[in-house]
Scaffold this motif. Structure first.
Motif, PDB file in Angstrom:
ATOM      1  N   ARG A 151     -19.152  40.365  15.558  1.00 15.19           N
ATOM      2  CA  ARG A 151     -20.332  40.010  14.767  1.00 15.19           C
ATOM      3  C   ARG A 151     -19.925  39.373  13.440  1.00 15.19           C
ATOM      4  O   ARG A 151     -20.553  38.407  12.999  1.00 15.19           O
ATOM      5  CB  ARG A 151     -21.207  41.242  14.526  1.00 15.19           C
ATOM      6  N   ALA A 152     -18.881  39.894  12.816  1.00 19.27           N
ATOM      7  CA  ALA A 152     -18.444  39.333  11.533  1.00 19.27           C
ATOM      8  C   ALA A 152     -18.035  37.873  11.687  1.00 19.27           C
ATOM      9  O   ALA A 152     -18.431  37.014  10.896  1.00 19.27           O
ATOM     10  CB  ALA A 152     -17.296  40.154  10.958  1.00 19.27           C
ATOM     11  N   GLN A 153     -17.237  37.563  12.699  1.00 19.53           N
ATOM     12  CA  GLN A 153     -16.800  36.186  12.909  1.00 19.53           C
ATOM     13  C   GLN A 153     -17.975  35.275  13.225  1.00 19.53           C
ATOM     14  O   GLN A 153     -18.094  34.167  12.694  1.00 19.53           O
ATOM     15  CB  GLN A 153     -15.763  36.106  14.022  1.00 19.53           C
ATOM     16  N   LEU A 154     -18.866  35.751  14.085  1.00 18.51           N
ATOM     17  CA  LEU A 154     -19.990  34.916  14.501  1.00 18.51           C
ATOM     18  C   LEU A 154     -21.049  34.782  13.409  1.00 18.51           C
ATOM     19  O   LEU A 154     -21.758  33.768  13.352  1.00 18.51           O
ATOM     20  CB  LEU A 154     -20.601  35.459  15.785  1.00 18.51           C
ATOM     21  N   LEU A 155     -21.173  35.775  12.527  1.00 17.30           N
ATOM     22  CA  LEU A 155     -22.089  35.624  11.388  1.00 17.30           C
ATOM     23  C   LEU A 155     -21.591  34.545  10.438  1.00 17.30           C
ATOM     24  O   LEU A 155     -22.376  33.730   9.944  1.00 17.30           O
ATOM     25  CB  LEU A 155     -22.236  36.950  10.639  1.00 17.30           C
ATOM     26  N   CYS A 156     -20.284  34.544  10.183  1.00 15.82           N
ATOM     27  CA  CYS A 156     -19.721  33.459   9.363  1.00 15.82           C
ATOM     28  C   CYS A 156     -19.933  32.126  10.078  1.00 15.82           C
ATOM     29  O   CYS A 156     -20.297  31.120   9.461  1.00 15.82           O
ATOM     30  CB  CYS A 156     -18.237  33.717   9.122  1.00 15.82           C
ATOM     31  N   GLY A 157     -19.743  32.137  11.394  1.00 17.81           N
ATOM     32  CA  GLY A 157     -19.990  30.930  12.176  1.00 17.81           C
ATOM     33  C   GLY A 157     -21.445  30.511  12.166  1.00 17.81           C
ATOM     34  O   GLY A 157     -21.747  29.316  12.240  1.00 17.81           O
ATOM     35  N   LYS A 158     -22.334  31.482  12.057  1.00 15.31           N
ATOM     36  CA  LYS A 158     -23.767  31.179  11.982  1.00 15.31           C
ATOM     37  C   LYS A 158     -24.078  30.377  10.718  1.00 15.31           C
ATOM     38  O   LYS A 158     -24.816  29.380  10.750  1.00 15.31           O
ATOM     39  CB  LYS A 158     -24.557  32.481  12.005  1.00 15.31           C
ATOM     40  N   VAL A 159     -23.529  30.798   9.579  1.00 14.75           N
ATOM     41  CA  VAL A 159     -23.759  30.077   8.324  1.00 14.75           C
ATOM     42  C   VAL A 159     -23.188  28.660   8.418  1.00 14.75           C
ATOM     43  O   VAL A 159     -23.857  27.683   8.057  1.00 14.75           O
ATOM     44  CB  VAL A 159     -23.134  30.826   7.134  1.00 14.75           C
ATOM     45  N   LEU A 160     -21.972  28.543   8.932  1.00 14.13           N
ATOM     46  CA  LEU A 160     -21.351  27.219   9.049  1.00 14.13           C
ATOM     47  C   LEU A 160     -22.057  26.384  10.118  1.00 14.13           C
ATOM     48  O   LEU A 160     -22.254  25.173   9.945  1.00 14.13           O
ATOM     49  CB  LEU A 160     -19.865  27.362   9.377  1.00 14.13           C
ATOM     50  N   GLY A 161     -22.442  27.029  11.211  1.00 10.58           N
ATOM     51  CA  GLY A 161     -23.151  26.305  12.258  1.00 10.58           C
ATOM     52  C   GLY A 161     -24.482  25.765  11.775  1.00 10.58           C
ATOM     53  O   GLY A 161     -24.846  24.612  12.062  1.00 10.58           O
ATOM     54  N   ASP A 162     -25.228  26.584  11.016  1.00 12.23           N
ATOM     55  CA  ASP A 162     -26.501  26.112  10.464  1.00 12.23           C
ATOM     56  C   ASP A 162     -26.286  24.947   9.508  1.00 12.23           C
ATOM     57  O   ASP A 162     -27.137  24.057   9.392  1.00 12.23           O
ATOM     58  CB  ASP A 162     -27.211  27.250   9.728  1.00 12.23           C
ATOM     59  N   SER A 163     -25.158  24.950   8.823  1.00  9.66           N
ATOM     60  CA  SER A 163     -24.862  23.853   7.892  1.00  9.66           C
ATOM     61  C   SER A 163     -24.743  22.516   8.614  1.00  9.66           C
ATOM     62  O   SER A 163     -25.232  21.489   8.135  1.00  9.66           O
ATOM     63  CB  SER A 163     -23.557  24.133   7.131  1.00  9.66           C
ATOM     64  N   PHE A 164     -24.098  22.542   9.777  1.00  8.79           N
ATOM     65  CA  PHE A 164     -23.803  21.299  10.488  1.00  8.79           C
ATOM     66  C   PHE A 164     -24.674  21.096  11.729  1.00  8.79           C
ATOM     67  O   PHE A 164     -24.486  20.121  12.457  1.00  8.79           O
ATOM     68  CB  PHE A 164     -22.322  21.265  10.888  1.00  8.79           C
ATOM     69  N   GLY A 165     -25.604  22.001  11.956  1.00  9.92           N
ATOM     70  CA  GLY A 165     -26.494  21.852  13.100  1.00  9.92           C
ATOM     71  C   GLY A 165     -25.829  22.115  14.434  1.00  9.92           C
ATOM     72  O   GLY A 165     -26.203  21.516  15.448  1.00  9.92           O
ATOM     73  N   ILE A 166     -24.835  23.019  14.457  1.00 15.47           N
ATOM     74  CA  ILE A 166     -24.137  23.344  15.703  1.00 15.47           C
ATOM     75  C   ILE A 166     -24.234  24.845  15.960  1.00 15.47           C
ATOM     76  O   ILE A 166     -24.550  25.630  15.065  1.00 15.47           O
ATOM     77  CB  ILE A 166     -22.663  22.903  15.682  1.00 15.47           C
ATOM     78  N   HIS A 167     -23.950  25.248  17.187  1.00 11.64           N
ATOM     79  CA  HIS A 167     -24.038  26.657  17.569  1.00 11.64           C
ATOM     80  C   HIS A 167     -22.998  27.481  16.796  1.00 11.64           C
ATOM     81  O   HIS A 167     -21.918  26.991  16.460  1.00 11.64           O
ATOM     82  CB  HIS A 167     -23.806  26.804  19.071  1.00 11.64           C
TER      83      HIS A 167
END
Length: 329
Positions: free
Chosen positions: A129-145
């Motif tokens: 969850r920690a890795q994917l939450l960080c990925g969520k913020v970055l993903g939302d930034s660039f419009g990717i999963h």
């Protein structure tokens, strides 16, 4: 996002790509109070599942054994629809473009690119969850999963620098700080966007926001307050209390250092900041205190292991990790 847009971006020279804004939102809004509050409860489909970890490892290695389309179809079954495999394929193409920008900007700044997650270390971190939450913020930034967002900065969400860090449970306020701190720092470092490591733009921070030490005091304080008393009340096992008591003097030393900093700021009516040398002296003082905590923690953990019941020892170790990494990580 379309295939044609990805194809056009892929044809840009590294110099052109470095100057192109690839974000899909106002990145600063991702670090506002509302967005951060929402982050605590956001649903991440597939988090922690062995199949998700297996697929992420396969994608990270560049599809060495199976066709990319087949992997994306498997990923669709884990994360659910939407997105379908077609959208995941588009997101992966955009991920490669964003990754290329990361590497180009890093080279221009004479920085290392974001580190990969080393095999054999943090075995439970991939797809956590920690890795994917960080990925969520970055993903939302660039419009990717979020799966691909996490691959931009695979160690993002670990508490500490790169692979030399700790994987804390995500309900730990220090872990939540690590997620947001790493995402904000990544965007500023590699894409020249967002608030940087001082993501709360706090008046008590004195290092520039591109310094990884920036944002630590205000960020940890914010998430600790958000967690509330219940977080600490629930950790009342004997072993955990033993760890807390052993580290109390070190925590007090850190608190005293912060108090001195606050007094210095309040006594300056012009709002001036200390010189860089003073700032580093303060950071070193805090790091020294935490170093003593880590040393004391080893002794406490040895004692905790003698307490009957594996769960109690495990919880002692969890709390010990959190406390010994309190500031400099």
């Amino acid at each position: 996002m379309s295939a044609a847009e990805n194809e056009a971006l892929a044809k840009l020279s590294p110099e052109e790509l470095a100057k192109t804004d690839l974000t899909k939102v106002d990145v600063d809004t991702l670090f506002g109070k509302e967005a951060m509050d929402d982050l605590r409860a956001v649903e991440i489909k597939g988090e922690g599942k062995p199949k998700m970890k297996e697929l992420m490892q396969e994608i990270t290695k560049g599809f060495p054994k199976r066709p990319r389309q087949e992997v994306m179809e498997d990923l669709e079954t884990v994360v659910g629809t939407p997105p379908d495999s077609k959208k995941l394929n588009l997101d992966y193409d955009r991920f490669l473009i964003v990754k290329k920008q990361q590497e180009t900007v890093a080279k221009d700044k004479k920085e290392d690119a974001a580190p990969s997650l080393k095999e054999g270390m943090h075995e439970d971190f991939m797809a956590s969850r920690a890795q994917l939450l960080c990925g969520k913020v970055l993903g939302d930034s660039f419009g990717i999963h979020e799966v691909f967002g996490s691959m931009l900065n695979p160690t993002g969400g670990l508490v500490g620098p790169g692979n030399l860090a700790l994987h804390l449970d995500i309900d730990n306020p220090i872990a939540l700080h690590g997620v947001v701190h790493d995402a904000a720092g990544y965007l500023n470092t590699y894409h020249n966007d967002g608030p940087g490591y001082d993501y709360l733009d706090s008046d008590i921070e004195f290092l520039s926001t591109d310094n990884p030490l920036a944002g630590q005091i205000s960020g940890i304080a914010h998430w600790t307050m958000e967690a509330g008393d219940e977080y600490f009340i629930n950790r009342t096992d004997a072993a955990v209390l033993e760890v807390e008591n052993a580290l109390k003097s070190v925590r007090d030393a850190v608190a005293n250092t912060v108090d001195k900093m606050m007094t210095m700021f309040r006594s300056d009516p012009d709002g001036a900041r200390p010189e860089e040398g003073e700032a580093l002296d303060t950071a070193n003082a805090i790091e020294d205190a935490v170093g003593k905590a880590a040393k004391a923690a080893e002794q406490v953990y040895d004692a905790a292991m003698t307490i009957p019941g594996p769960p109690m020892a495990a919880k002692a170790k969890e709390k010990l990790d959190a406390m010994s990494s309190f500031v400099w990580n």
